[in-house]
Design a protein around this motif. Structure first.
Motif, PDB file in Angstrom:
ATOM      1  N   ALA A   1     -17.310  56.142  41.140  1.00  0.00           N
ATOM      2  CA  ALA A   1     -18.559  55.486  40.747  1.00  0.00           C
ATOM      3  C   ALA A   1     -18.955  55.879  39.341  1.00  0.00           C
ATOM      4  CB  ALA A   1     -19.662  55.841  41.737  1.00  0.00           C
ATOM      5  N   PHE A   2     -18.819  57.173  39.040  1.00  0.00           N
ATOM      6  CA  PHE A   2     -19.120  57.627  37.687  1.00  0.00           C
ATOM      7  C   PHE A   2     -18.238  56.901  36.686  1.00  0.00           C
ATOM      8  CE2 PHE A   2     -22.258  60.710  37.184  1.00  0.00           C
ATOM      9  CZ  PHE A   2     -22.311  61.538  38.292  1.00  0.00           C
TER      10      PHE A   2
ATOM     11  N   MET B   1     -13.044  64.620  54.712  1.00  0.00           N
ATOM     12  CA  MET B   1     -14.190  63.687  54.781  1.00  0.00           C
ATOM     13  C   MET B   1     -15.078  63.864  53.546  1.00  0.00           C
ATOM     14  SD  MET B   1     -15.516  61.337  56.626  1.00  0.00           S
ATOM     15  CE  MET B   1     -17.031  60.506  57.015  1.00  0.00           C
ATOM     16  N   LYS B   2     -15.404  65.126  53.278  1.00  0.00           N
ATOM     17  CA  LYS B   2     -16.239  65.389  52.102  1.00  0.00           C
ATOM     18  C   LYS B   2     -15.464  65.051  50.836  1.00  0.00           C
ATOM     19  CE  LYS B   2     -19.531  67.462  54.551  1.00  0.00           C
ATOM     20  NZ  LYS B   2     -19.381  66.885  55.861  1.00  0.00           N
TER      21      LYS B   2
ATOM     22  N   PHE C   1     -15.904  61.579  49.983  1.00  0.00           N
ATOM     23  CA  PHE C   1     -17.201  61.351  49.346  1.00  0.00           C
ATOM     24  C   PHE C   1     -17.092  61.618  47.857  1.00  0.00           C
ATOM     25  CE2 PHE C   1     -19.032  60.389  53.074  1.00  0.00           C
ATOM     26  CZ  PHE C   1     -19.648  61.369  53.844  1.00  0.00           C
ATOM     27  N   LEU C   2     -16.494  62.771  47.538  1.00  0.00           N
ATOM     28  CA  LEU C   2     -16.418  63.165  46.135  1.00  0.00           C
ATOM     29  C   LEU C   2     -15.578  62.175  45.335  1.00  0.00           C
ATOM     30  CD1 LEU C   2     -16.122  67.040  46.406  1.00  0.00           C
ATOM     31  CD2 LEU C   2     -18.079  65.669  45.745  1.00  0.00           C
TER      32      LEU C   2
ATOM     33  N   TYR D   1     -27.760  47.733  32.353  1.00  0.00           N
ATOM     34  CA  TYR D   1     -26.683  47.474  31.414  1.00  0.00           C
ATOM     35  C   TYR D   1     -25.834  46.265  31.775  1.00  0.00           C
ATOM     36  CZ  TYR D   1     -27.533  51.926  29.111  1.00  0.00           C
ATOM     37  OH  TYR D   1     -28.086  52.957  28.421  1.00  0.00           O
TER      38      TYR D   1
ATOM     39  N   ILE E   1     -22.929  49.499  43.540  1.00  0.00           N
ATOM     40  CA  ILE E   1     -22.449  50.883  43.665  1.00  0.00           C
ATOM     41  C   ILE E   1     -23.575  51.780  44.129  1.00  0.00           C
ATOM     42  CG2 ILE E   1     -21.668  52.874  42.324  1.00  0.00           C
ATOM     43  CD1 ILE E   1     -19.990  50.966  40.658  1.00  0.00           C
TER      44      ILE E   1
ATOM     45  N   ALA F   1     -18.247  50.365  31.611  1.00  0.00           N
ATOM     46  CA  ALA F   1     -18.576  49.032  31.121  1.00  0.00           C
ATOM     47  C   ALA F   1     -19.942  48.952  30.464  1.00  0.00           C
ATOM     48  CB  ALA F   1     -18.501  48.055  32.281  1.00  0.00           C
ATOM     49  N   TYR F   2     -20.370  50.004  29.791  1.00  0.00           N
ATOM     50  CA  TYR F   2     -21.673  49.948  29.129  1.00  0.00           C
ATOM     51  C   TYR F   2     -21.657  48.912  28.033  1.00  0.00           C
ATOM     52  CZ  TYR F   2     -23.738  53.969  31.342  1.00  0.00           C
ATOM     53  OH  TYR F   2     -24.285  54.827  32.242  1.00  0.00           O
ATOM     54  N   ALA F   3     -22.325  47.849  28.255  1.00  0.00           N
ATOM     55  CA  ALA F   3     -22.328  46.814  27.232  1.00  0.00           C
ATOM     56  C   ALA F   3     -23.710  46.592  26.659  1.00  0.00           C
ATOM     57  CB  ALA F   3     -21.821  45.511  27.826  1.00  0.00           C
ATOM     58  N   HIS F   4     -24.724  47.098  27.320  1.00  0.00           N
ATOM     59  CA  HIS F   4     -26.065  46.786  26.864  1.00  0.00           C
ATOM     60  C   HIS F   4     -26.877  48.024  26.616  1.00  0.00           C
ATOM     61  CE1 HIS F   4     -25.669  42.510  27.932  1.00  0.00           C
ATOM     62  NE2 HIS F   4     -24.783  42.989  28.738  1.00  0.00           N
ATOM     63  N   HIS F   5     -27.976  47.823  26.069  1.00  0.00           N
ATOM     64  CA  HIS F   5     -28.982  48.832  25.985  1.00  0.00           C
ATOM     65  C   HIS F   5     -28.818  49.956  25.083  1.00  0.00           C
ATOM     66  CE1 HIS F   5     -32.348  47.584  27.397  1.00  0.00           C
ATOM     67  NE2 HIS F   5     -31.887  47.171  28.507  1.00  0.00           N
TER      68      HIS F   5
ATOM     69  N   VAL G   1     -15.214  59.019  45.937  1.00  0.00           N
ATOM     70  CA  VAL G   1     -16.006  57.809  45.713  1.00  0.00           C
ATOM     71  C   VAL G   1     -16.995  58.025  44.584  1.00  0.00           C
ATOM     72  CG1 VAL G   1     -17.768  56.312  46.702  1.00  0.00           C
ATOM     73  CG2 VAL G   1     -15.797  56.964  48.059  1.00  0.00           C
ATOM     74  N   VAL G   2     -17.591  59.208  44.573  1.00  0.00           N
ATOM     75  CA  VAL G   2     -18.570  59.502  43.532  1.00  0.00           C
ATOM     76  C   VAL G   2     -17.916  59.509  42.163  1.00  0.00           C
ATOM     77  CG1 VAL G   2     -20.070  61.281  42.591  1.00  0.00           C
ATOM     78  CG2 VAL G   2     -20.146  60.730  45.013  1.00  0.00           C
TER      79      VAL G   2
ATOM     80  N   ILE H   1     -16.662  54.075  36.909  1.00  0.00           N
ATOM     81  CA  ILE H   1     -16.997  52.666  36.740  1.00  0.00           C
ATOM     82  C   ILE H   1     -18.298  52.512  35.970  1.00  0.00           C
ATOM     83  CG2 ILE H   1     -17.628  50.551  37.954  1.00  0.00           C
ATOM     84  CD1 ILE H   1     -15.864  51.602  40.283  1.00  0.00           C
ATOM     85  N   SER H   2     -19.254  53.370  36.310  1.00  0.00           N
ATOM     86  CA  SER H   2     -20.559  53.176  35.685  1.00  0.00           C
ATOM     87  C   SER H   2     -20.570  53.560  34.217  1.00  0.00           C
ATOM     88  CB  SER H   2     -21.632  53.942  36.448  1.00  0.00           C
ATOM     89  OG  SER H   2     -21.400  55.320  36.329  1.00  0.00           O
TER      90      SER H   2
END
Lengths: 156, 147, 163
Positions: free
Chosen positions: B12-13, B1-2, B5-6, C162, C103, B19-23, B8-9, B15-16
């Motif tokens: 998430a990392f 179960m845990k 969680f890991l 972003y 997310i 796709a850095y396209a801005h900023h 998914v995290v 994916i996040s």
């Protein structure tokens, strides 16, 4: 004279990398933010104890031993990531009033931490004294100032 | 179960960070591609965290392209003397800035010349863009403007 | 338009949402509070997580660390929720289609489930292990999940800008 340092930082390998990298700034900024969370937690626990508001049964020294290490460790990460962030826009930071305030407050709180704050912790006893409460409050206020000034860099 | 969680995290990392396209200026805009846009205002988004101005630019052959220009938030702009009401749809403005890296019709509004002749720094502070000598109202290449 | 998207558009177009979004000061202040309160919410719960992992306060019972930290964490949560809702009010339509925001919401649900599971299982018997320097593996797993999820939430939150 200080301006030369910022120019050199901009022209350094680190600066050149940060200025051209597509996602370098974003990743470093995320690290800066994560370290901020840890730093803030350590500051809060330590200073709230100094002010006699939490962990009243625990000796100040015991709280300080672990929170102090956590604080300094996360602070080192913040300074290193901060230098990388500045290197991406060094001159802009140099002329930015919010950045200047942030640096002044950061130096002030670090000096404060290793002097007045340290002596307050070392001579702290079971009951918290008025002096300790003031020092704890000043510490929280200064750290908060660093954070607010940091956020303001991108706003003004 | 845990473990789930890991996982998914971690996902998430991944994916996040992918796709850095801005900023931060260099992630979104190309400091080697300055551009000067002159056009009629078709839309204004006076919003946080960034303002956006859309202008119709007419080229030599009469073709009209709509460009988006990204500027600082309302607070920063009004502190530089630029209020929401200063611009009306149909006004002609000049935007000096840099093109978006992905080639789209987007530029950052580094310097905007308003219809009344005022020239305002429109950029987002702390974004790390080039062409500035460090001061807020810096020099842009190929424009010869300096305040 | 899907119902949810329509609702987000209505929220976005509302007078308050628009006022915040077009404000000179309100948005920057609310957003700054949201960012700085991360220290109050995540920074404090991280101390408990580090205790469960046996990295800090090994001589202090887990329950005492928990008792100390929880009021602070909940205060932080209140501030983050209030400021977050206001930010959402201003940005709802844009957030709807933002992958980083989605997310972040998923991670927020998970980070809420984690302590629920923790408190109804291994923490029930905390008096058996609260003095241990290193907690049982289930507690350590919960601590790692907590730290990872909060870390992911912070990064996802920053990434919203972003997209």
């Amino acid at each position: 004279m200080l301006r030369i340092w910022f120019l050199s930082l901009a022209q350094s390998t680190l600066g050149q990398y940060m200025q051209t990298s597509k996602w370098g700034f974003a990743v470093v900024e995320a690290i800066h933010l994560l370290a901020l969370a840890i730093l803030g937690g350590a500051v809060l626990i330590q200073d709230l104890r100094l002010m006699g508001l939490v962990f009243k049964e625990e000796p100040m020294r015991r709280i300080n031993r672990d929170m102090g290490r956590t604080l300094l460790g996360s602070l080192v990460i913040m300074v290193l990531s901060g230098i990388a962030l500045v290197s991406e826009e060094a001159l802009k930071c140099y002329y930015n009033p919010a950045f200047r305030w942030k640096m002044v407050l950061l130096v002030a709180v670090i000096v404060f931490y290793f002097t007045l704050h340290r002596s307050a912790i070392n001579r702290s006893t079971e009951e918290s004294r008025a002096g300790d409460r003031i020092i704890g409050a000043i510490s929280i206020f200064l750290w908060l100032g660093v954070g607010v000034a940091g956020r303001a860099i991108g706003l003004i | 179960m845990k473990l789930r969680f890991l996982l998914v995290v971690v996902a998430a990392f991944a994916i996040s960070t992918e796709a850095y396209a801005h900023h931060s200026f260099s992630a979104e805009f190309d400091g080697t591609k300055p551009v000067r846009l002159v056009g009629k205002l078709t839309r204004v988004e006076w919003t946080n965290p960034h303002s956006y101005f859309y202008i119709d630019v007419v080229d030599k052959n009469g073709n009209v392209t709509n460009w988006g220009c990204e500027g600082a938030g309302p607070g920063a702009l009004s502190r530089r003397g630029w209020k929401k009401g200063d611009l009306k749809i149909g006004d002609t403005i000049v935007v000096d800035g840099y093109r978006a890296k992905d080639g789209s019709h987007l530029a950052d509004a580094r310097r905007v010349t308003l219809p009344d002749g005022r020239s305002i720094y429109g950029g987002t502070p702390g974004d790390g863009g080039p062409g500035d000598d460090g001061t807020v109202q810096g020099v842009l290449p190929n424009t010869g403007t300096k305040k | 338009m899907p119902v949810l998207q329509h609702m987000c558009q209505v929220i976005y177009d509302s007078p308050i949402g628009t006022a915040i979004r077009e404000s000179d000061y309100a948005f920057p202040v609310i957003e700054s509070v949201h960012v700085l309160a991360i220290t109050l919410l995540v920074g404090t719960i991280a101390v408990l997580d580090l205790r469960l992992l046996g990295l800090v306060f090994r001589g202090i019972p887990v329950t005492r660390v928990a008792r100390t930290v929880f009021p602070l964490t909940w205060s932080g949560f209140a501030v983050m929720l209030a400021s977050g809702l206001l930010l959402f009010w201003a940005e709802a339509a844009k957030n709807y289609s933002n992958p980083a925001f989605r997310i972040k919401l998923v991670l927020l649900v998970l980070v809420g489930l984690n302590p629920l599971i923790f408190h109804t299982t291994i923490y029930r018997r905390v008096h058996e292990w609260e003095l241990l320097e290193c907690s049982p593996w289930r507690a350590r797993a919960a601590a790692l999940a907590s730290l990872s999820l909060w870390g992911g939430i912070i990064v996802a939150g920053r990434a919203i800008a972003y997209f």
